[in-house]
Write a protein that holds these residues in place. Sequence first.
Motif, PDB file in Angstrom:
ATOM      1  N   UNK A 118       0.828  -1.199   0.000  1.00 39.77           N
ATOM      2  CA  UNK A 118       0.000   0.000   0.000  1.00 39.77           C
ATOM      3  C   UNK A 118       0.866   1.254   0.000  1.00 39.77           C
ATOM      4  N   UNK A 136       3.941   1.532  -1.000  1.00 39.80           N
ATOM      5  CA  UNK A 136       4.641   1.626  -2.272  1.00 39.80           C
ATOM      6  C   UNK A 136       3.712   2.146  -3.360  1.00 39.80           C
ATOM      7  N   UNK A 137       2.492   1.658  -3.363  1.00 41.51           N
ATOM      8  CA  UNK A 137       1.552   2.052  -4.401  1.00 41.51           C
ATOM      9  C   UNK A 137       1.223   3.538  -4.291  1.00 41.51           C
ATOM     10  N   UNK A 138       1.072   4.005  -3.061  1.00 44.38           N
ATOM     11  CA  UNK A 138       0.770   5.415  -2.879  1.00 44.38           C
ATOM     12  C   UNK A 138       1.944   6.289  -3.288  1.00 44.38           C
ATOM     13  N   UNK A 168       3.905   5.488  -5.762  1.00 46.69           N
ATOM     14  CA  UNK A 168       4.131   5.282  -7.187  1.00 46.69           C
ATOM     15  C   UNK A 168       5.354   4.452  -7.512  1.00 46.69           C
ATOM     16  N   UNK A 169       5.618   3.431  -6.762  1.00 45.18           N
ATOM     17  CA  UNK A 169       6.779   2.564  -7.023  1.00 45.18           C
ATOM     18  C   UNK A 169       6.405   1.150  -6.610  1.00 45.18           C
ATOM     19  N   UNK A 192      -8.379   0.294   3.830  1.00 45.30           N
ATOM     20  CA  UNK A 192      -7.389   1.347   3.828  1.00 45.30           C
ATOM     21  C   UNK A 192      -7.985   2.642   3.270  1.00 45.30           C
ATOM     22  N   UNK A 227      -6.402   5.544   2.954  1.00 48.15           N
ATOM     23  CA  UNK A 227      -5.413   6.246   2.141  1.00 48.15           C
ATOM     24  C   UNK A 227      -5.508   5.873   0.666  1.00 48.15           C
ATOM     25  N   UNK A 228      -5.631   4.568   0.394  1.00 46.80           N
ATOM     26  CA  UNK A 228      -5.674   4.135  -1.003  1.00 46.80           C
ATOM     27  C   UNK A 228      -6.878   4.719  -1.729  1.00 46.80           C
ATOM     28  N   UNK A 240      -6.302   8.514  -2.310  1.00 43.92           N
ATOM     29  CA  UNK A 240      -5.309   8.738  -3.369  1.00 43.92           C
ATOM     30  C   UNK A 240      -5.925   8.443  -4.734  1.00 43.92           C
ATOM     31  N   UNK A 281      -2.068   9.742 -12.589  1.00 40.75           N
ATOM     32  CA  UNK A 281      -1.157   9.950 -11.468  1.00 40.75           C
ATOM     33  C   UNK A 281       0.138   9.175 -11.630  1.00 40.75           C
ATOM     34  N   UNK A 282       0.605   9.042 -12.857  1.00 34.54           N
ATOM     35  CA  UNK A 282       1.835   8.314 -13.183  1.00 34.54           C
ATOM     36  C   UNK A 282       1.781   6.846 -12.758  1.00 34.54           C
ATOM     37  N   UNK A 283       0.607   6.361 -12.550  1.00 34.48           N
ATOM     38  CA  UNK A 283       0.506   4.981 -12.106  1.00 34.48           C
ATOM     39  C   UNK A 283      -0.682   4.341 -12.778  1.00 34.48           C
ATOM     40  N   UNK A 324      -3.054   0.952 -12.526  1.00 35.57           N
ATOM     41  CA  UNK A 324      -3.327  -0.120 -11.584  1.00 35.57           C
ATOM     42  C   UNK A 324      -4.083  -1.228 -12.253  1.00 35.57           C
TER      43      UNK A 324
END
Lengths: 284, 235
Positions: A192, A194-196, A198-199, B139, B141-142, B145, B202-204, B206
Motif C-alpha cells: 500500500x 509503495x503504491x501510494x 508510485x513505485x 485502507x 489512504x488508497x 489517493x 497519477x503516473x501509475x 493499476x
Amino acid sequence: MSVGTLLENWSEFRHFHPVDDKPHDPYKWAMSIDLDTCTGCNACSVACYAENNIPVVGKEKFQHGQQMHWMRIERYWSEDDREFPDQGAQFLPMMCQQCEAAPCETVCPVGATNHTADGLNSQIYNRCIGSRYCSANCPFKVRYFNWYDYPTVDNVWPAEMTRQLNPDVSVRGKGVMEKCTFCVQRLRAVEVTAKSEGRIVREGEVQTACQQACPSSAISFGNLVDPESRVHKQWAAQQVVLEADEQEKNKEHGTSELRGYRILEELRPYPSVMYLEQVRESAV
Amino acid sequence: MHRILRLSFFLMGLLVAAGSHAADAQKPTLTTEDSLGPQVTQPIEFPHYRHAGLRNPNDPTNSDPNKGGMEIDCQYCHTYARRSAVAGIPPLQKCIGCHQNIESVRQKPRIVELFKYWDAKKAVPWKKVHDLPDFVRFNHERHIKRFIEQQNRPTQEACGYCHGDVKEMTVARRSKPLTMGWCASCHQKEHPVTGEGGAPIGNQAYWYKFQKPAADKSGGEIKAQGPNDCWHCHK
C-alpha cells in the motif's frame, strides 16, 4: 462475491501458475532458507507464534497432533547408530510453501483457499467450513485445524496476554483451517505504501516475522520478480527455476554441486520456497 | 437406472446454477432504510451540515446556523484519512483551534460543552459510527489517493461513496450497508486506470489481475477492476 462473478472468473481463481502468458507482475513473493546456517534454534517458530496470534495448545493437545505451529522445525538424524550429541542433527524449518499450483486449492469445496496475483496461497477464515480436505491434500502437511475455540474456551491467552495479540491478524475461531501466510499483513502494508508513492516494494522493505527473528540470517524473503532482490539472486545463482518440475541442473549429471533445491518438486506443486543445503557424505 | 440418476443430478445442478444467477440479477438497492445504521448518540451533537454543508447564497454573511454551511473540506478535520489506513477522530485541539477565535458561537450550548472537555483536559468520547468487522483490512489512504488525488473527484463525492451525504447530517449515521457484497459491487466496476492515449493516471496504472488489461480500442483508455483477491481485504 456473487456466484456469477465466481463462475465467470473460475479459471482465474483456479488458475495455476506459472504459465507463459501470465507472468507475475509486479510481485511474486518467495523465500529461500539456508539450511547450512540454520541452527535449529526455533526462534523463527516463536516469532511466528507472536506475530500471527497462534494459540499455544500445550503438551497434551500437542501429543494428540493438534499443534498449530505454522512454522515448525523438522529434525533429521544422519547418524542413527550414535549417541545424542554426535547424532548429526539436521534441521529444516517447514511452513506453507505457497505453491504455485497448490494441491490444497483445487480440493477446497468452498474456494476458501485461492491463489493471489502476487503468488500467495490465500486462506480465508470466513469462508472456510472446516472440511479439512486441503490439509489432507497438502504434501507438506503444513495446514493446521482449529479443533477448539482457543481464544475463549481454552484460555490459551490468559487475561493480560490478549494485549499482545496482533490486531492485523484475525484470531481464528473453532473449525477453520489456518497456515503460514508469508506474513501477508506486512506485505499488504508495504504494498500500500509503495503504491501510494508510485513505485514497487523495494528489496529489504519487508521482512517476514521468521526472517526478522532468525539469528543466523538463514531466511531471506523478497520479490522474486525484482532482479535486485536477494531472493531473486539466490534462486538464479542456484539455478532453481520457479516453473520447473525438474531443474535443468539436475537433468544431465543426476546431481549438481549447487545447493539449492525445493522439496517435493517432482509432485509439481511449484513451491515458492527454496532450501539450500550441501549434500553430506552421510546422506548419500 | 444409474444414467437416469446421473442425468437428474445434472439437471438439479443446472437448476441450482440458474437459480443463483436469477438471484444475482435482481440486486438489492444499495441504500435502503434497513441498511441505515443505528442512530448514534454522541457526547456532543456535532453539526456536520454546519461545517461541511454548502453555503447559502441568500445569506452572504453566513450568520444563520440553521441555513447554509461553511464548505469545510472533510480532510481538514479527518486529516488521517489521506495518509493512513484509518481515518481517525480529529483531536479536541482541532475543534478548539478554530472555536477559540469564533466569539459569536461561544455561548451556544454545544460549544460550552466542548470547552468543558477542553478545560478538563479530556478528549471527547466520540462513538464509532462506521465500524468494520475485525477481520477486514480497509485502507482509507488508497481510496483517497485513487479518487481524490488521481482522478480529481471532489472530496465530498469520494468520501460519500462509503459515508453517504454527511454534509446533510447532524451527527453522522451509517447510510451504506458496508457489507462485503456492497464493497465488491464497486470493486467489480471497470474504473479507468489510464487517461486519454494510455497515460497512467497519477503516473501509475493499476490492475490487480494477473494480466494488464487490454486497452480500449477507441479511446486508448485502460479500465480495470479494483482489487478482487480475498486477501486484499480479509485479514
